[in-house]
Design an enzyme around this catalytic site. Structure first.
Site, PDB file in Angstrom:
ATOM      1  N   HIS A 247       0.834  -1.203   0.000  1.00 28.49           N
ATOM      2  CA  HIS A 247       0.000   0.000   0.000  1.00 28.49           C
ATOM      3  C   HIS A 247       0.873   1.260   0.000  1.00 28.49           C
ATOM      4  O   HIS A 247       0.666   2.174  -0.812  1.00 28.49           O
ATOM      5  CB  HIS A 247      -0.892  -0.044   1.239  1.00 28.49           C
ATOM      6  CG  HIS A 247      -1.801   1.124   1.419  1.00 28.49           C
ATOM      7  ND1 HIS A 247      -3.135   1.091   1.091  1.00 28.49           N
ATOM      8  CD2 HIS A 247      -1.584   2.374   1.914  1.00 28.49           C
ATOM      9  CE1 HIS A 247      -3.702   2.248   1.372  1.00 28.49           C
ATOM     10  NE2 HIS A 247      -2.772   3.055   1.879  1.00 28.49           N
ATOM     11  N   GLU A 248       1.879   1.319   0.884  1.00 28.08           N
ATOM     12  CA  GLU A 248       2.699   2.532   1.005  1.00 28.08           C
ATOM     13  C   GLU A 248       3.612   2.723  -0.199  1.00 28.08           C
ATOM     14  O   GLU A 248       3.853   3.860  -0.630  1.00 28.08           O
ATOM     15  CB  GLU A 248       3.516   2.488   2.296  1.00 28.08           C
ATOM     16  CG  GLU A 248       2.698   2.389   3.572  1.00 28.08           C
ATOM     17  CD  GLU A 248       1.686   3.505   3.740  1.00 28.08           C
ATOM     18  OE1 GLU A 248       1.827   4.565   3.092  1.00 28.08           O
ATOM     19  OE2 GLU A 248       0.731   3.319   4.522  1.00 28.08           O
TER      20      GLU A 248
ATOM     21  N   HIS B 124       1.700   4.443  -2.789  1.00 27.72           N
ATOM     22  CA  HIS B 124       1.679   5.896  -2.591  1.00 27.72           C
ATOM     23  C   HIS B 124       2.967   6.525  -3.117  1.00 27.72           C
ATOM     24  O   HIS B 124       2.940   7.569  -3.784  1.00 27.72           O
ATOM     25  CB  HIS B 124       1.544   6.219  -1.105  1.00 27.72           C
ATOM     26  CG  HIS B 124       0.160   6.094  -0.556  1.00 27.72           C
ATOM     27  ND1 HIS B 124      -0.942   6.593  -1.204  1.00 27.72           N
ATOM     28  CD2 HIS B 124      -0.294   5.538   0.607  1.00 27.72           C
ATOM     29  CE1 HIS B 124      -2.024   6.358  -0.471  1.00 27.72           C
ATOM     30  NE2 HIS B 124      -1.658   5.708   0.630  1.00 27.72           N
TER      31      HIS B 124
END
Length: 705
Positions: free
Chosen positions: A230-231, A234
């Site tokens: 997920h990160e 980003h």
């Protein structure tokens, strides 16, 4: 209008994050602070994403594999958070599976009439690989480690810089940086598992991912959570699927800028197949109807994540082609600078272990951390059992106290490299030293000596040392050069072991020490804490803390050195209870800085009340009394004798040592009164002991104020 939309979008997202009750991602909160400092960046990001989704940076087919070189910076508290190499590898493996659609749960992506997402699940064709060459051209396994003590908890961007206790980023043009910590500062927004910096605007020196160690990878302290995937999404430019909430505007110019991820009203942690939080259908939506929420998406908050979408892939690949430093990051011409895509070769011997200060009889787990392709191991353990081993990760027991070296030689069948760490482990006596104990730093020479005194220095810059520039008694004391230190790090003086197992539970432990300190300014809030342990330092219990005015009321901006005994404070610790009367008792004195001034420690003493006959008025026949109590100058001593007799009256310190003679001679029957000058004595607890010619003894306690 676009500027208004994107501003509202981010304000909404941060508000949703602050309201969350589940632990998750701190990226919106973090990047909102960046936008607040640079308002133009918000519009730049929106305009860039609009160009990406319009195909302005469509990437051409690459001749070679798209590889992202990775460096993992591990910020730990000794054993806590210092994860093993295998766990790091598992995190990199999970990234590769998730970005290349080889994850085991890929088949769980829904393909129903109301959730037709399977055809949109993408293989991004990106491989993450730990770097093999560092920025200095030296071999590496792509992992750095640093002890940061308490700063590895509630961590933030400070851990991305060596000067504040962390590790500096390797240049973002060639390496993707990940920092692993024990916990992350949330600023009141709940428990944050990780956060990232977007690449828009060129990225800063803080670009990369910071993540908790228990959410990195699938082994060791972690359990396979998708926080890292997920990160990293980003960092490569992807927004949350719930960005902007429900809307009917153009899907490629609003929300998360993806037309194949249906809008979501706010952050959701559900895996319900009926979940559909938005009724609106964005203009240009791929599906053409009100599809269910895509909880499978890695950029959601769902625990059922298993896919990126094709539009998300287009954004990531567009950013890799259209943002300068990301283009450099994946440029195949730079592979030779980072070593990715090249075969691994053996170049360095290295190992790690559990705690290196333990009691005799303890076992230490050693872990090989050499790189790469090791096939054989030859260990040598001075003072250990076994003394040698050919295992990869041996267990070694140490039965005799001392300081011992460890040597490791590894081979890949072609070459051999080795490493020796002198005095790597400190084995403390068990049972420990006996009482009484006194340390005035007159003969110790230097600290730590790893025999009687050990130290901990969290920032590696200023530490406890022995100085002859000040002392309460004698000519030496312990000194911490603390003036102006403002990183909230902790410096500790830690004892070796003491054997209190034979102390009577009804007896008291008498512990005292002295310190000299002034604040640099009125706002300083520095802490002096005293801890004890009954299990050789495995766990610690706080017994006293001093800070603010209680630590020191005086203020001096210039560097502080005490010039008289009046500047020293006496600390008495009276709450060491019988639960700590063990063979492995230890104590530590800890100081936490806050931009204050220097501090000095002297005259550490520990004994039992029985050693100085602390039972007051044990024998009544001498009728010994003292006054005033506390006394500052003259102490009056009285005895009411039944017969004329020879009496020896002495002054004792808390260790039972004679430090003065009050009276020695014959006293008449009846009341006898005399005075003793105590003005020269340091502040603290003392005892008057009277012994008559026939052996009758009486002891009474007084305090020198």
């Amino acid at each position: 209008m676009k500027n208004f939309i994107v501003t509202s979008l981010f304000i909404f997202a941060v508000g949703a994050l602050n309201a969350q009750v589940e632990p998750w991602c701190g990226t919106d909160q973090y990047n909102e602070s960046i936008f607040a400092a640079n308002p133009d960046l918000r519009l730049q990001m929106h305009e860039h994403l609009s160009r990406v989704t319009s195909g302005a940076f469509a990437s051409e087919e690459r001749d070679g594999e798209c590889i992202i070189p990775v460096v993992v910076h591990i910020i730990h508290d000794n054993g806590e958070g210092n994860i093993r190499h295998e766990q790091v590898l598992s995190g990199i493996q999970m990234l590769n599976e998730d970005f290349n659609r080889t994850n085991a749960d890929a088949d769980d992506t829904r393909d129903t009439d109301t959730a037709p997402f399977l055809d949109q699940a993408s293989n991004m064709g990106i491989r993450f690989e730990l770097a093999k060459i560092d920025p200095d051209g030296e071999c590496t396994n792509g992992i750095q480690r640093r002890y940061a003590g308490s700063r590895s908890y509630n961590a933030g961007n400070g851990m991305k810089h060596y000067s504040s206790g962390g590790l500096d980023a390797w240049t973002r043009n060639y390496y993707f940086n990940i920092w692993i910590v024990n916990s992350i500062n949330s600023d009141g927004a709940g428990t944050i598992l990780g956060y990232a910096e977007f690449p828009y605007g060129g990225g800063s020196s803080n670009y990369g991912v910071i993540i908790r160690n228990d959410y990195f990878g699938s082994t060791g302290t972690a359990s396979g959570d998708r926080t890292l995937t997920h990160e990293v999404g980003h960092c490569l430019g992807l927004l949350h699927t719930f960005q902007g909430g429900c809307h009917s505007d153009a899907c490629d110019d609003n929300g998360d800028y993806c037309c194949d991820t249906p809008p979501v009203s706010e952050a959701q942690w559900s895996c319900s197949t009926t979940q559909n939080t938005c009724d609106e259908v964005p203009s240009g939506d791929l599906y053409g109807f009100d599809a269910k929420d895509q909880f499978e998406n890695y950029m959601s908050y769902s625990p059922c994540q298993n896919m990126y979408s094709e539009d998300q892939k287009a954004i990531v690949l567009g950013n890799l082609a259209g943002i300068g430093f990301l283009e450099n990051l994946v440029d195949p011409d730079h592979h030779d600078l980072t070593g990715v895509g090249l075969p691994a070769v053996l170049c360095k011997a290295q190992f790690m272990s559990g705690p290196t200060v333990v009691c005799a009889g303890s076992t230490i787990q050693y872990t090989d951390d050499s790189y790469a392709n090791v096939t054989e191991w030859n260990w040598t353990f001075e003072g250990g059992t076994p003394s040698t081993s050919t295992e990869e990760n041996p267990l070694v027991t140490y039965d005799v106290s001392g300081e011992y070296s460890v040597e490791l030689e590894v081979t890949d069948g072609v070459g051999t490299v080795s490493i020796v760490k002198e005095d790597y482990v400190v084995i403390l006596s068990l049972p420990g030293n006996t009482l009484p104990y006194s340390e005035g730093f007159e003969t110790i020479g230097m600290i730590p000596d790893n025999i009687t005194i050990l130290t901990v220095d969290e920032d590696g810059e200023d530490w406890w040392e022995v100085t002859d520039e000040a002392a309460y008694s004698g000519t030496h004391c312990a000194f911490l050069d603390n003036r102006g230190n403002d990183n909230r790090t902790k410096d500790e003086i830690i004892s070796a072991t003491f054997d209190l197992s034979d102390v009577d539970p009804d007896d008291d432990i008498i512990f005292s020490f002295k310190y000299a300190y002034v604040r640099r300014n009125a706002s300083n809030d520095e802490w002096l804490r005293f801890y004890i342990s009954n299990n050789c330092g495995e766990t610690w219990t706080l017994r006293k803390n001093l800070h603010g005015d209680d630590l020191g009321e005086e203020i001096q901006n210039s560097s502080y050195t005490p010039e008289s005994k009046d500047e020293w404070y006496n600390v008495n610790v009276t709450n060491i209870n019988p639960d700590y009367y063990t063979a492995g008792f230890r104590f530590k004195i800890q100081f936490e800085n806050d931009n204050g001034n220097n501090i000095y420690i002297d005259d550490i003493n520990m004994s039992t009340s029985a050693m100085v006959g602390i039972g007051e008025n044990e024998v009544q026949s001498l009728d010994l009394t003292v006054y005033p109590n506390p006394a500052n100058d003259l102490l009056n001593v009285t005895m009411n004798l039944e017969v004329q007799t020879e009496v020896n009256v002495t002054l004792l310190n808390t260790l039972g040592q004679e430090v003065g003679t009050v009276f020695n001679g014959e006293l008449a029957m009846g009341n006898n009164n005399f005075s003793y000058d105590v003005s020269h004595l340091p502040q603290g607890v003392y005892f008057i002991r009277s012994v008559s010619a026939n052996g009758i003894t009486e002891t009474t306690r007084f305090v020198k104020s």
